[in-house]
Design a protein around this motif. Sequence first.
Motif, PDB file in Angstrom:
ATOM      1  N   LEU A 497       3.394   0.334  -0.089  1.00  0.00           N
ATOM      2  CA  LEU A 497       3.797   0.830  -1.407  1.00  0.00           C
ATOM      3  C   LEU A 497       2.618   0.879  -2.385  1.00  0.00           C
ATOM      4  O   LEU A 497       2.803   0.844  -3.595  1.00  0.00           O
ATOM      5  CB  LEU A 497       4.931  -0.025  -1.988  1.00  0.00           C
ATOM      6  N   GLY A 498       1.386   0.934  -1.860  1.00  0.00           N
ATOM      7  CA  GLY A 498       0.205   1.005  -2.717  1.00  0.00           C
ATOM      8  C   GLY A 498      -0.188  -0.320  -3.330  1.00  0.00           C
ATOM      9  O   GLY A 498      -0.909  -0.360  -4.339  1.00  0.00           O
ATOM     10  N   ALA A 499       0.236  -1.439  -2.690  1.00  0.00           N
ATOM     11  CA  ALA A 499       0.033  -2.763  -3.286  1.00  0.00           C
ATOM     12  C   ALA A 499      -1.441  -3.142  -3.407  1.00  0.00           C
ATOM     13  O   ALA A 499      -1.786  -4.011  -4.207  1.00  0.00           O
ATOM     14  CB  ALA A 499       0.771  -3.812  -2.465  1.00  0.00           C
ATOM     15  N   GLN A 500      -2.339  -2.526  -2.613  1.00  0.00           N
ATOM     16  CA  GLN A 500      -3.754  -2.883  -2.660  1.00  0.00           C
ATOM     17  C   GLN A 500      -4.524  -2.132  -3.748  1.00  0.00           C
ATOM     18  O   GLN A 500      -5.722  -2.336  -3.913  1.00  0.00           O
ATOM     19  CB  GLN A 500      -4.399  -2.640  -1.295  1.00  0.00           C
ATOM     20  N   LEU A 501      -3.825  -1.275  -4.478  1.00  0.00           N
ATOM     21  CA  LEU A 501      -4.433  -0.569  -5.604  1.00  0.00           C
ATOM     22  C   LEU A 501      -3.845  -1.089  -6.900  1.00  0.00           C
ATOM     23  O   LEU A 501      -2.713  -1.587  -6.945  1.00  0.00           O
ATOM     24  CB  LEU A 501      -4.187   0.938  -5.505  1.00  0.00           C
TER      25      LEU A 501
END
Length: 615
Positions: A497-501
Amino acid sequence: MNAFRGDTALSDIELEEKLAKKALNRGMVGRLLPLVAPIRAQIAAVVSIEIVQVLVIFARPLLIGLVIDRGLRHAQGGIDLPLILWACIGLAATWGGRFALGGLSHYFAGVAAIRLLNDLRARVFAHVQTLSVGYFDRTRAGRIIARADRDVDMLEPLLIQGPPEFLSAVLRLCLSGLLLWLLAPALLLGLAAIVPVLIVATILFKRIAQRSWARVAENRSRFTAHLVETVAAVRLIKQAGREKENLARYKGLLDDFNTSLIRGTARSGWFAPFTGLLTTAGIALILLIGGRGIALGTLTLGELAQSLFYVFLFLAPLQEFSDLFERFANGTACAQRIFLLLDTEPDIRDRPDAVALPRLRGEIEFRDVRFGYLPGKPVIHGLDLTIAPGEVLAIVGPTGHGKSTLVQLLTRFYDVDSGAVLIDGHDIRAISEASLRRQVGVVLQDNVLFGGTVLDNLRLARPEASDEELIAAARVIGAHEVLEALPHGYHSQVGALGAQLSQGQRQLVCLVRAYLADPAVLVLDEATSAVDVSTERRIQEALRVVCEGRTSVVIAHRLATIRQADRIAVIRDGGIVEIGAHDALMARGGHYAALYEAYLSSSGTGEDEARQPAL
């Protein structure tokens, strides 16, 4: 929607029944047979192998009887070693053949299972994607996952393993009964007294087990749903310090599952020992009748040995029926819920005469629109609003008064209760969903990215684009510097879910994606409300590029960001109360001026800072 019976184990099923507009309990045979049709060749192979295996099994008592009556009691009073040797070879061959055939049967069954389960999973997945947003608003994600995962898995014992094993049991029952009749009718008549008792017990067991295992499966899906929600909301749970309470809730759901499992096992666990009792009684009866036959000279010792084998072959299937019916109860309960999901129709669907429109100019009109998420509770009241092609319209107003609802109606995630939403004069209900979604792009406050790299997510908007074209688009809207600075640049993994951005990085990726999609209408629903001021300015620069040349609808809490919009509409209680440019609305001193002054006061933003370039 009628009130439910409370928070019982089946109240969620009641909700699914209302969404599907059908009852849960229906005959499953007619629904299951089409699933088996594509794998009928593999099923036929498994059935054929089972028939051969049954015949191999029945060769053993014949060989044993032959050894006892002829090999050990030769006419000359000796032992017929050649006969015994050949009989032993025959017995070894039956065992070897059974092992070989068993492996072949498992192979065909495995191929059939993989194809059937994958096809059904794909069918469920495809159907879920067709359902309207309203369905997901009312259904827990974990329940949908349980349908497509565990419930599908539970059909394998029912559809793949069950029929051949049931056929094998029936064949062994019938063949052993026939051979007993040919060998010693009295023995079969002795067993006949057991069959009616077993039939009554089987019918009773089937009814009890099906209800019990339906509750077990439903409670399993409940704790699965809670687990999925916990994973999705783990940050909120940690922030609120609710780990213990959430664990207690999960343990409660596990206790409900365990209780239903124990009750189900207790209610249906009597069947196996009961059939065991019948088996013991049958063997005792056969020994009594067979012993009398030997004493009277009407039965040889070899025939009695054969008869005992046939009795075991007759009674063993009776015990296997308990496991088979348990599979049937569990499998049909899962099948009922899967078909209940597949029977649920989307609320929003294309009309038969829906058209696919070419590139639109982007004129939007809300004409006397009325809408409510629940009957009798309208959110939008007779709203009229026209947006010119290429215009940037900002929508502001208090929370809960219908701003985001307008987006839901414009994208046709919901249909209006009355009135119409039009694009270039076309009622959006007359436009195909695919055509409409290509014309209207949406950037939300919390957009979703899929697992993969930044380039993978950008390519969702234009699958045929090269890496160079995707990066060029990021340069155009001013996102290149931020995305290139990631650890691996555009090849950086974004995480689940784009957690590293960061929030701002995710938003820039979504803006590049919107630019690549090139919609005629762009909706920005609070697209900058969750980022810092520095990131917000960078995003605002990207927004100006993305909005250029297309109709744009901007919903924002930070009122300073929409000062330069062509018009600003103030929505209150589901209606437009003011509309105009920023300066004109401020001069009027009405609702917008009050909102703007309250924003400046609460945010600590000075007027000079608020005048920074924005939309």
